[in-house]
Design an enzyme around this catalytic site. Structure first.
Site, PDB file in Angstrom:
ATOM      1  N   GLU A 249       0.807  -1.207   0.045  1.00 54.21           N
ATOM      2  CA  GLU A 249       0.048   0.005   0.110  1.00 54.21           C
ATOM      3  C   GLU A 249       0.814   1.078   0.014  1.00 54.21           C
ATOM      4  O   GLU A 249       1.530   1.504   1.186  1.00 54.21           O
ATOM      5  CB  GLU A 249      -0.806   0.093   1.423  1.00 54.21           C
ATOM      6  CG  GLU A 249      -1.602  -1.066   1.495  1.00 54.21           C
ATOM      7  CD  GLU A 249      -2.745  -1.386   0.497  1.00 54.21           C
ATOM      8  OE1 GLU A 249      -2.943  -0.440  -0.296  1.00 54.21           O
ATOM      9  OE2 GLU A 249      -3.543  -2.223   0.567  1.00 54.21           O
ATOM     10  N   CYS A 283      -3.153   8.659   3.666  1.00 48.41           N
ATOM     11  CA  CYS A 283      -2.826   8.179   2.566  1.00 48.41           C
ATOM     12  C   CYS A 283      -3.825   8.539   1.232  1.00 48.41           C
ATOM     13  O   CYS A 283      -3.961   8.707   0.064  1.00 48.41           O
ATOM     14  CB  CYS A 283      -2.226   6.803   2.279  1.00 48.41           C
ATOM     15  SG  CYS A 283      -3.525   5.680   2.858  1.00 48.41           S
ATOM     16  N   GLU A 375       3.329  13.850  -4.285  1.00 47.95           N
ATOM     17  CA  GLU A 375       2.801  13.769  -2.958  1.00 47.95           C
ATOM     18  C   GLU A 375       3.241  14.548  -2.110  1.00 47.95           C
ATOM     19  O   GLU A 375       4.538  14.371  -1.819  1.00 47.95           O
ATOM     20  CB  GLU A 375       2.994  12.324  -2.789  1.00 47.95           C
ATOM     21  CG  GLU A 375       2.010  12.275  -1.137  1.00 47.95           C
ATOM     22  CD  GLU A 375       2.165  10.459  -0.684  1.00 47.95           C
ATOM     23  OE1 GLU A 375       3.245   9.993  -0.710  1.00 47.95           O
ATOM     24  OE2 GLU A 375       1.286  10.005  -0.450  1.00 47.95           O
TER      25      GLU A 375
HETATM   26  P1  NAD Z   1       8.215   5.113   4.398  1.00 50.65           P
HETATM   27  O1  NAD Z   1       8.292   4.690   3.201  1.00 50.65           O
HETATM   28  O2  NAD Z   1       9.346   6.420   4.654  1.00 50.65           O
HETATM   29  O3  NAD Z   1       8.462   4.277   5.899  1.00 50.65           O
HETATM   30  C1  NAD Z   1       7.505   3.473   6.007  1.00 50.65           C
HETATM   31  C2  NAD Z   1       8.247   2.194   6.950  1.00 50.65           C
HETATM   32  O4  NAD Z   1       9.183   1.393   6.239  1.00 50.65           O
HETATM   33  C3  NAD Z   1       8.840   2.495   8.219  1.00 50.65           C
HETATM   34  O5  NAD Z   1       8.443   1.440   9.049  1.00 50.65           O
HETATM   35  C4  NAD Z   1      10.281   2.597   7.874  1.00 50.65           C
HETATM   36  O6  NAD Z   1      11.276   2.394   8.694  1.00 50.65           O
HETATM   37  C5  NAD Z   1      10.353   1.418   6.631  1.00 50.65           C
HETATM   38  N1  NAD Z   1      11.385   1.436   5.653  1.00 50.65           N
HETATM   39  C6  NAD Z   1      12.107   2.799   5.416  1.00 50.65           C
HETATM   40  N2  NAD Z   1      12.915   2.418   4.483  1.00 50.65           N
HETATM   41  C7  NAD Z   1      13.129   1.043   4.295  1.00 50.65           C
HETATM   42  C8  NAD Z   1      13.961   0.022   3.617  1.00 50.65           C
HETATM   43  N3  NAD Z   1      15.110   0.451   2.912  1.00 50.65           N
HETATM   44  N4  NAD Z   1      13.837  -1.203   3.830  1.00 50.65           N
HETATM   45  C9  NAD Z   1      12.766  -1.645   4.817  1.00 50.65           C
HETATM   46  N5  NAD Z   1      11.982  -0.884   5.514  1.00 50.65           N
HETATM   47  C10 NAD Z   1      12.149   0.649   5.389  1.00 50.65           C
HETATM   48  O7  NAD Z   1       6.771   5.837   4.522  1.00 50.65           O
HETATM   49  P2  NAD Z   1       6.284   6.798   5.940  1.00 50.65           P
HETATM   50  O8  NAD Z   1       6.766   8.193   5.542  1.00 50.65           O
HETATM   51  O9  NAD Z   1       6.626   6.003   7.110  1.00 50.65           O
HETATM   52  O10 NAD Z   1       4.745   7.011   5.354  1.00 50.65           O
HETATM   53  C11 NAD Z   1       4.075   7.981   4.731  1.00 50.65           C
HETATM   54  C12 NAD Z   1       3.876   7.278   3.284  1.00 50.65           C
HETATM   55  O11 NAD Z   1       3.223   6.021   3.525  1.00 50.65           O
HETATM   56  C13 NAD Z   1       3.098   8.079   2.141  1.00 50.65           C
HETATM   57  O12 NAD Z   1       3.886   7.843   1.081  1.00 50.65           O
HETATM   58  C14 NAD Z   1       1.925   7.550   2.247  1.00 50.65           C
HETATM   59  O13 NAD Z   1       1.027   7.797   0.851  1.00 50.65           O
HETATM   60  C15 NAD Z   1       2.355   6.158   2.244  1.00 50.65           C
HETATM   61  N6  NAD Z   1       0.890   5.501   3.005  1.00 50.65           N
HETATM   62  C16 NAD Z   1       0.144   4.686   2.123  1.00 50.65           C
HETATM   63  C17 NAD Z   1      -1.039   4.031   2.414  1.00 50.65           C
HETATM   64  C18 NAD Z   1      -1.939   3.254   1.735  1.00 50.65           C
HETATM   65  O14 NAD Z   1      -2.709   2.436   2.208  1.00 50.65           O
HETATM   66  N7  NAD Z   1      -1.617   3.201   0.290  1.00 50.65           N
HETATM   67  C19 NAD Z   1      -1.513   4.258   3.986  1.00 50.65           C
HETATM   68  C20 NAD Z   1      -0.620   5.038   4.835  1.00 50.65           C
HETATM   69  C21 NAD Z   1       0.552   5.681   4.412  1.00 50.65           C
END
Ligand code: NAD
Length: 471
Positions: A249, A283, A375
């Site tokens: 997601e 999101c 975004e």
């Molecule tokens: P992010 O991708 O920075 O981090 C999400 C998670 O991934 C965190 O736990 C982070 O520590 C981990 N992560 C980061 N880099 C990684 C790697 N290289 N390997 C493994 N894990 C890693 O996202 P964020 O800033 O926490 O959240 C915001 C984003 O999430 C926005 O883009 C938003 O649109 C999206 N989002 C999507 C939905 C959906 O249902 N489509 C829902 C909520 C948020």
């Protein structure tokens, strides 16, 4: 804050600070899981699959999910407080959306599991005696769940509940910005007698930390991830190395369409909600709205007035995220019109140290402007006019994302024509974020891979196997 591995709490690893987004002050710390603990968590999850958990019936697992839901409910106020401390979101939002939805996630998968059917086929054979084919669902194995900071408990449990319902074991890693509710969830799991190793929790960062080590781990059979599209790409490369299935997601740049035949008051109120809930850090939030030209000025005026009148909203989650949003606002102010907001509010109290941004309405930017294309994930919406239904669809469908959209119209035929023509996973007509947990949830294009919700999650987290018996 502690990790939870193999049924025990553990505080190993270098601590990192936790910051109150509303005031910008350090309010605690959490340990960053060392690689050795990631190995232990995956090992404990593998071991648990071989133990009694592997022979629990769906009814046993369904009862367990209800016990977990009851456990969260018993500590409801404590969960609300932890959610607000992590994210800075208003208490009203955490107590009406995040925590109730986390409870509902466990209850609804408990109920869905009890009603899950297994299909069978009678097959004809040349000898006339036939064969019976039937499908059994087996767990995938050890599942990594990686979740973001915006709806920390809601999104974590949205994956953990169906993963456990289908008999997997889980190693979860919440966002390093918001570990508080996940910690309490581990305590609830322990109190609910979840067998050791069935649910494991690791704290720490993503790249070069627990997140990366977990997704690259050969002992992880599948990855369920919610977060940024770019992070999804990185995780997919890690999963591809061992052909592990992924459910993603990801990000969005959701459009709203307001037609001249819409109830304008309803469209304005709905857009205020869809653009500014949790200060745009959902999101599903609407970041670009296309308005049919005859009502554009009236809509823009009412939306800007509504945005200026909003109070009781929360901050951005971090200084880095606040700065990212302000960067878009600076560019937008230079290239277009700011109809409301546009910067940081002044409170003249300790909140001035926090990461606040005013609800902002923009207009007059070209479609290829970064504030219209990328975004932002903040309280920012851009308005642009359109003249025909075809043009509205083309504008909404442009760009790399395809998560959600809203359509505001009083014409029922138009609603049914326009909504399915949108390149998104979810379209709302005359409403926003009205959720039925049985429906498919997810995005197209760069917004995700696969669908969650209802049977879709049960299907992702299980391996269908066919048994053919010659009669
Ligand atoms: P992010 O991708 O920075 O981090 C999400 C998670 O991934 C965190 O736990 C982070 O520590 C981990 N992560 C980061 N880099 C990684 C790697 N290289 N390997 C493994 N894990 C890693 O996202 P964020 O800033 O926490 O959240 C915001 C984003 O999430 C926005 O883009 C938003 O649109 C999206 N989002 C999507 C939905 C959906 O249902 N489509 C829902 C909520 C948020």
């Amino acid at each position: 804050m502690r990790h939870y591995v193999g049924g025990g709490f553990d505080a190993s690893g270098v601590p990192f600070p936790l910051v109150d987004p509303a005031r910008g002050t350090v309010v605690g710390e959490a340990p960053s899981a060392p690689r050795e603990l990631v190995d232990r968590a995956v090992g404990a999850a593998r071991e648990a699959l071989r133990g009694p958990w592997g022979s629990w019936s769906p009814a046993d697992r369904s009862r367990l999910l209800h016990r977990i839901a009851d456990g969260i409910e018993r500590r409801f106020e404590e969960f609300v407080t932890a959610e607000c401390a992590d994210t800075g979101k208003p208490r009203e939002l955490a107590s009406t959306v995040d925590i109730p939805r986390a409870i509902a996630n466990f209850r609804s998968y408990a109920d869905l599991l009890s009603g899950r059917a297994e299909r069978s086929w009678h097959t004809t054979t040349p000898d006339g005696r036939g064969a019976l084919n039937y499908t059994v669902h087996k767990p995938l194995g050890v599942v990594a769940v990686i979740s973001p900071w915006n709806l920390p408990l809601l999104l974590l449990t949205w994956k953990v509940a169906p993963a456990l319902a289908t008999g997997n074991t889980v190693v979860a890693k919440p966002s390093e910005l918001t570990p508080g509710t996940a910690c309490r969830l581990a305590e609830v799991m322990a109190d609910a007698d979840v067998p050791a190793g069935v649910f494991n929790l690791l704290h720490g960062g993503g790249a070069d930390a627990a997140g990366q080590w977990l997704t690259e781990h050969p002992g992880v059979d599948a990855i369920a991830f919610t977060g940024e599209s770019r992070t999804g790409g990185t995780i997919m490369r890690a999963a591809a190395a061992r052909l592990a299935p992924v459910s993603f997601e990801l990000g969005g740049k959701n459009a709203g369409l307001v037609f001249a035949d819409a109830d304008l008051e309803q469209a304005v109120a709905g857009t205020l909600r869809s653009s500014f809930t949790h200060s745009g850090q959902v999101c599903l939030c609407t970041e670009r709205v296309y308005v049919e030209r005859p009502v554009f000025d009236a809509f823009a005026e009412k939306l800007a007035a509504g945005a200026r009148a909003l109070s009781g909203y929360g901050p951005m989650v971090s200084a880095a995220h606040r700065d990212k949003v302000l960067g878009y606002l600076d560019k937008a102010a230079a290239d277009g019109d700011v109809l409301a907001g546009g910067g940081a509010p002044q409170f003249s109290d300790d909140r001035d140290g926090g990461f606040w941004i005013e609800p902002t309405v923009l207009a007059g930017l070209p479609e290829d402007h970064p504030a219209v294309r990328e975004e932002i994930f903040g309280p920012v919406v851009h308005l642009a006019p359109f003249d025909t239904e075809e043009e509205a669809l083309a504008l909404a469908n442009a760009g790399p994302y395809g998560l959600a959209a809203t359509v505001w119209t009083g014409d029922v035929s138009r609603a049914h024509r326009v909504a399915p023509a949108l390149d998104v996973g979810i379209a709302w007509v005359n409403t926003w974020n009205l959720r039925d947990l049985r429906t498919p949830f997810g995005g197209v294009k760069a917004s995700g891979i696969g669908r969650e919700g209802g049977d879709h999650s049960l299907d992702f987290f299980s391996e269908p196997m066919n048994v053919c018996v010659k009669l």
